[in-house]
Scaffold this active site. Structure first.
Site, PDB file in Angstrom:
ATOM      1  N   TYR A  77       0.806  -1.134   0.106  1.00 30.10           N
ATOM      2  CA  TYR A  77      -0.072   0.030   0.047  1.00 30.10           C
ATOM      3  C   TYR A  77       0.862   1.333   0.043  1.00 30.10           C
ATOM      4  O   TYR A  77       0.604   2.035  -0.592  1.00 30.10           O
ATOM      5  CB  TYR A  77      -0.941  -0.046   1.282  1.00 30.10           C
ATOM      6  CG  TYR A  77      -2.384  -0.669   0.711  1.00 30.10           C
ATOM      7  CD1 TYR A  77      -2.360  -2.206   1.062  1.00 30.10           C
ATOM      8  CD2 TYR A  77      -3.280   0.057  -0.036  1.00 30.10           C
ATOM      9  CE1 TYR A  77      -3.491  -2.987   0.564  1.00 30.10           C
ATOM     10  CE2 TYR A  77      -4.286  -0.707  -0.501  1.00 30.10           C
ATOM     11  CZ  TYR A  77      -4.301  -2.220  -0.258  1.00 30.10           C
ATOM     12  OH  TYR A  77      -5.562  -3.022  -0.574  1.00 30.10           O
ATOM     13  N   ARG A  80       1.882   1.809  -3.662  1.00 28.36           N
ATOM     14  CA  ARG A  80       0.567   2.341  -4.457  1.00 28.36           C
ATOM     15  C   ARG A  80       0.291   3.798  -4.030  1.00 28.36           C
ATOM     16  O   ARG A  80       0.167   4.588  -4.802  1.00 28.36           O
ATOM     17  CB  ARG A  80      -0.808   1.399  -3.969  1.00 28.36           C
ATOM     18  CG  ARG A  80      -0.714   0.166  -4.849  1.00 28.36           C
ATOM     19  CD  ARG A  80      -2.046  -0.470  -4.781  1.00 28.36           C
ATOM     20  NE  ARG A  80      -3.181   0.249  -5.048  1.00 28.36           N
ATOM     21  CZ  ARG A  80      -4.569   0.173  -4.970  1.00 28.36           C
ATOM     22  NH1 ARG A  80      -4.730  -0.968  -3.955  1.00 28.36           N
ATOM     23  NH2 ARG A  80      -5.424   0.902  -5.343  1.00 28.36           N
ATOM     24  N   HIS A 132     -14.556   3.188  -1.310  1.00 29.52           N
ATOM     25  CA  HIS A 132     -13.589   2.032  -0.837  1.00 29.52           C
ATOM     26  C   HIS A 132     -12.301   2.942  -0.189  1.00 29.52           C
ATOM     27  O   HIS A 132     -11.268   2.003   0.064  1.00 29.52           O
ATOM     28  CB  HIS A 132     -12.842   1.692  -2.300  1.00 29.52           C
ATOM     29  CG  HIS A 132     -13.995   0.908  -2.862  1.00 29.52           C
ATOM     30  ND1 HIS A 132     -13.910   0.437  -4.492  1.00 29.52           N
ATOM     31  CD2 HIS A 132     -15.206   0.296  -2.529  1.00 29.52           C
ATOM     32  CE1 HIS A 132     -14.824  -0.206  -4.711  1.00 29.52           C
ATOM     33  NE2 HIS A 132     -15.833  -0.141  -3.885  1.00 29.52           N
ATOM     34  N   CYS A 140      -7.289   2.230  12.939  1.00 33.19           N
ATOM     35  CA  CYS A 140      -6.937   1.456  13.942  1.00 33.19           C
ATOM     36  C   CYS A 140      -7.356  -0.271  13.434  1.00 33.19           C
ATOM     37  O   CYS A 140      -8.751  -0.181  13.325  1.00 33.19           O
ATOM     38  CB  CYS A 140      -7.540   1.600  15.218  1.00 33.19           C
ATOM     39  SG  CYS A 140      -7.032   0.541  16.678  1.00 33.19           S
ATOM     40  N   CYS A 144     -10.250   0.764  17.718  1.00 33.28           N
ATOM     41  CA  CYS A 144     -10.296   0.869  19.047  1.00 33.28           C
ATOM     42  C   CYS A 144     -11.219   2.509  19.583  1.00 33.28           C
ATOM     43  O   CYS A 144     -11.298   2.863  20.583  1.00 33.28           O
ATOM     44  CB  CYS A 144      -8.956   1.328  19.602  1.00 33.28           C
ATOM     45  SG  CYS A 144      -7.994   3.061  19.090  1.00 33.28           S
ATOM     46  N   CYS A 177      -4.225   3.261  20.610  1.00 37.41           N
ATOM     47  CA  CYS A 177      -4.074   1.988  21.515  1.00 37.41           C
ATOM     48  C   CYS A 177      -2.773   1.119  21.402  1.00 37.41           C
ATOM     49  O   CYS A 177      -2.568   0.501  22.148  1.00 37.41           O
ATOM     50  CB  CYS A 177      -5.174   1.023  21.167  1.00 37.41           C
ATOM     51  SG  CYS A 177      -5.216   0.128  19.635  1.00 37.41           S
ATOM     52  N   THR A 217     -15.394   2.665 -15.109  1.00 36.90           N
ATOM     53  CA  THR A 217     -15.603   1.578 -13.951  1.00 36.90           C
ATOM     54  C   THR A 217     -16.078   0.350 -14.513  1.00 36.90           C
ATOM     55  O   THR A 217     -16.833   0.350 -15.577  1.00 36.90           O
ATOM     56  CB  THR A 217     -16.302   1.888 -12.589  1.00 36.90           C
ATOM     57  OG1 THR A 217     -16.237   0.652 -11.899  1.00 36.90           O
ATOM     58  CG2 THR A 217     -17.802   1.993 -12.922  1.00 36.90           C
TER      59      THR A 217
HETATM   60  N1  APR Z   1     -11.487   6.970 -19.260  1.00 35.54           N
HETATM   61  C1  APR Z   1     -12.588   6.278 -18.866  1.00 35.54           C
HETATM   62  N2  APR Z   1     -12.675   4.785 -18.526  1.00 35.54           N
HETATM   63  C2  APR Z   1     -11.530   4.438 -18.519  1.00 35.54           C
HETATM   64  C3  APR Z   1     -10.033   5.031 -19.231  1.00 35.54           C
HETATM   65  C4  APR Z   1     -10.283   6.287 -19.446  1.00 35.54           C
HETATM   66  N3  APR Z   1      -9.447   6.922 -19.818  1.00 35.54           N
HETATM   67  N4  APR Z   1      -9.328   3.935 -18.988  1.00 35.54           N
HETATM   68  C5  APR Z   1      -9.607   2.886 -18.722  1.00 35.54           C
HETATM   69  N5  APR Z   1     -11.167   2.888 -18.527  1.00 35.54           N
HETATM   70  C6  APR Z   1     -12.128   1.847 -18.022  1.00 35.54           C
HETATM   71  C7  APR Z   1     -11.632   0.556 -18.382  1.00 35.54           C
HETATM   72  O1  APR Z   1     -12.310   0.116 -19.664  1.00 35.54           O
HETATM   73  C8  APR Z   1     -12.548  -0.183 -17.200  1.00 35.54           C
HETATM   74  O2  APR Z   1     -13.870  -0.290 -17.664  1.00 35.54           O
HETATM   75  O3  APR Z   1     -12.035   1.863 -16.687  1.00 35.54           O
HETATM   76  C9  APR Z   1     -12.509   0.652 -16.138  1.00 35.54           C
HETATM   77  C10 APR Z   1     -11.502   0.368 -14.944  1.00 35.54           C
HETATM   78  O4  APR Z   1     -11.966  -0.713 -14.575  1.00 35.54           O
HETATM   79  P1  APR Z   1     -11.299  -1.496 -13.116  1.00 35.54           P
HETATM   80  O5  APR Z   1      -9.726  -1.785 -13.588  1.00 35.54           O
HETATM   81  O6  APR Z   1     -12.061  -2.645 -12.911  1.00 35.54           O
HETATM   82  O7  APR Z   1     -11.471  -0.634 -11.978  1.00 35.54           O
HETATM   83  P2  APR Z   1     -12.609  -0.186 -11.230  1.00 35.54           P
HETATM   84  O8  APR Z   1     -14.055  -0.473 -11.965  1.00 35.54           O
HETATM   85  O9  APR Z   1     -12.606   1.160 -10.704  1.00 35.54           O
HETATM   86  O10 APR Z   1     -12.482  -1.041 -10.047  1.00 35.54           O
HETATM   87  C11 APR Z   1     -13.617  -1.039  -9.053  1.00 35.54           C
HETATM   88  O11 APR Z   1     -12.516  -2.759  -7.820  1.00 35.54           O
HETATM   89  O12 APR Z   1     -10.850  -4.175  -6.808  1.00 35.54           O
HETATM   90  C12 APR Z   1     -11.685  -3.171  -6.646  1.00 35.54           C
HETATM   91  O13 APR Z   1     -11.115  -1.542  -4.890  1.00 35.54           O
HETATM   92  C13 APR Z   1     -10.847  -1.734  -6.409  1.00 35.54           C
HETATM   93  O14 APR Z   1     -12.048   0.307  -6.474  1.00 35.54           O
HETATM   94  C14 APR Z   1     -11.753  -0.764  -7.247  1.00 35.54           C
HETATM   95  C15 APR Z   1     -12.813  -1.580  -7.601  1.00 35.54           C
END
Ligand code: APR
Length: 277
Positions: A77, A80, A132, A140, A144, A177, A217
């Site tokens: 982490y 990242r 998220h 914690c 706590c 804690c 997403t």
């Molecule tokens: N603009 C818009 N969308 C985009 C771009 C861009 N420039 N580049 C990629 N994408 C799209 C991809 O096509 C994909 O559908 O963004 C999406 C990313 O998908 P994931 O990698 O699965 O990410 P996300 O959907 O945010 O994951 C959700 O999963 O593991 C958990 O906690 C983690 O928050 C995360 C959650």
């Protein structure tokens, strides 16, 4: 790749700007931060695709792994976090800030991203639901009672994948804690709640939405899919911005909304400009 915003969508956003009551919910995923140089999760270079050096990628995002190997999980982490802090908000983030400024309390942002870029760009904490968590914060491990606190700014800076936490481990203890602090993010073997992740608030926002704008997403997570399903069922106009078809583009088209096949940076500034009265 330029994307044409359909006339009916331009009209809907102009009506949103003129309305006294209509509400916009923006819901974002890793795709909006891809243009800031932060890897997505499931893309070809995504975190869950290439993972960390030693473990199956998604194992690193579980409390079970933290309980076994807290320093290895912190190393992952902090790496990242270093990637996130080396990134800047992009024009897509700036456009979402402009949307909030145009709509005020008729705006709500639900983000899955833990990179903090929406808040750094200028969205308000009050109207931003980080469902998220946020990689800059610690909480914690035994809850706590201590509220989440911000990691020291230098922690993670320059970290490369696999670096060990070393002496910095002392700075990862709970000030309340003395036990372990853990990243303030939601792990795969944990559950959404209202206190840390705004679960109920996000569902309420979906019920009240007239327009749900989804950006970047893949539809792999539970609460975002609930938000989309509620908005669709309530008859909201759903707009999905993504280079690839996904469950949200299907919801958008099923409900008479729009699938704008492109990147956030291509489309969001134009949609934001339509909200200027
Ligand atoms: N603009 C818009 N969308 C985009 C771009 C861009 N420039 N580049 C990629 N994408 C799209 C991809 O096509 C994909 O559908 O963004 C999406 C990313 O998908 P994931 O990698 O699965 O990410 P996300 O959907 O945010 O994951 C959700 O999963 O593991 C958990 O906690 C983690 O928050 C995360 C959650």
């Amino acid at each position: 790749m330029s994307v044409t915003v359909p006339v009916e969508l331009r009209r809907a956003f102009a009506e949103l700007a003129q309305s006294a009551r209509a509400r916009l919910v923006v819901m974002t995923g890793a795709g909006i931060s891809a243009e800031s140089g932060i890897p997505t999760f499931r893309g070809k270079d995504g975190y869950w695709t290439i993972g960390s050096a030693e473990y199956h990628p998604q194992e690193m995002a579980t409390h079970a792994m933290f309980a076994r190997e807290p320093e290895a999980v912190w190393s992952w982490y902090l790496y990242r976090r270093g990637v996130c802090r080396a990134a800047e908000p992009n024009v897509g983030h700036d456009a979402v800030v402009e949307m909030e400024r145009a709509l005020g309390d008729r705006f709500c942002l639900i983000t899955q991203n833990v990179d903090g870029l929406h808040l750094i760009a200028g969205n308000s904490q009050a109207r931003t639901y980080e469902i998220h968590g946020n990689i800059d914060f610690v909480r914690c491990d035994v809850d706590c009672g201590r509220t989440p606190w911000r990691l020291d700014d230098d922690l993670g800076r320059g970290f490369v994948r696999g670096d060990s936490v070393g002496a910095d481990v002392a700075r990862l203890r709970c000030p309340g804690c003395g036990g372990w602090g853990r990243p303030h993010v939601l792990w795969f073997d944990e559950y959404y709640d209202e206190a840390h992740f705004r679960f109920d608030s996000s569902r309420r926002a979906a019920v009240a939405a007239d327009v749900l704008l989804v950006v970047g997403t893949s539809g792999a997570t539970n609460l975002p899919m609930q938000v989309g399903a509620i908005a669709l069922q309530k008859g909201a106009l759903i707009v999905d911005i993504n280079p690839e078809p996904n469950p949200f583009s299907q919801m958008a088209l099923a409900g008479g909304g729009s699938f704008l096949r492109g990147s956030g940076g291509d489309v969001l500034p134009e949609l934001a400009s339509l909200l200027r009265r």
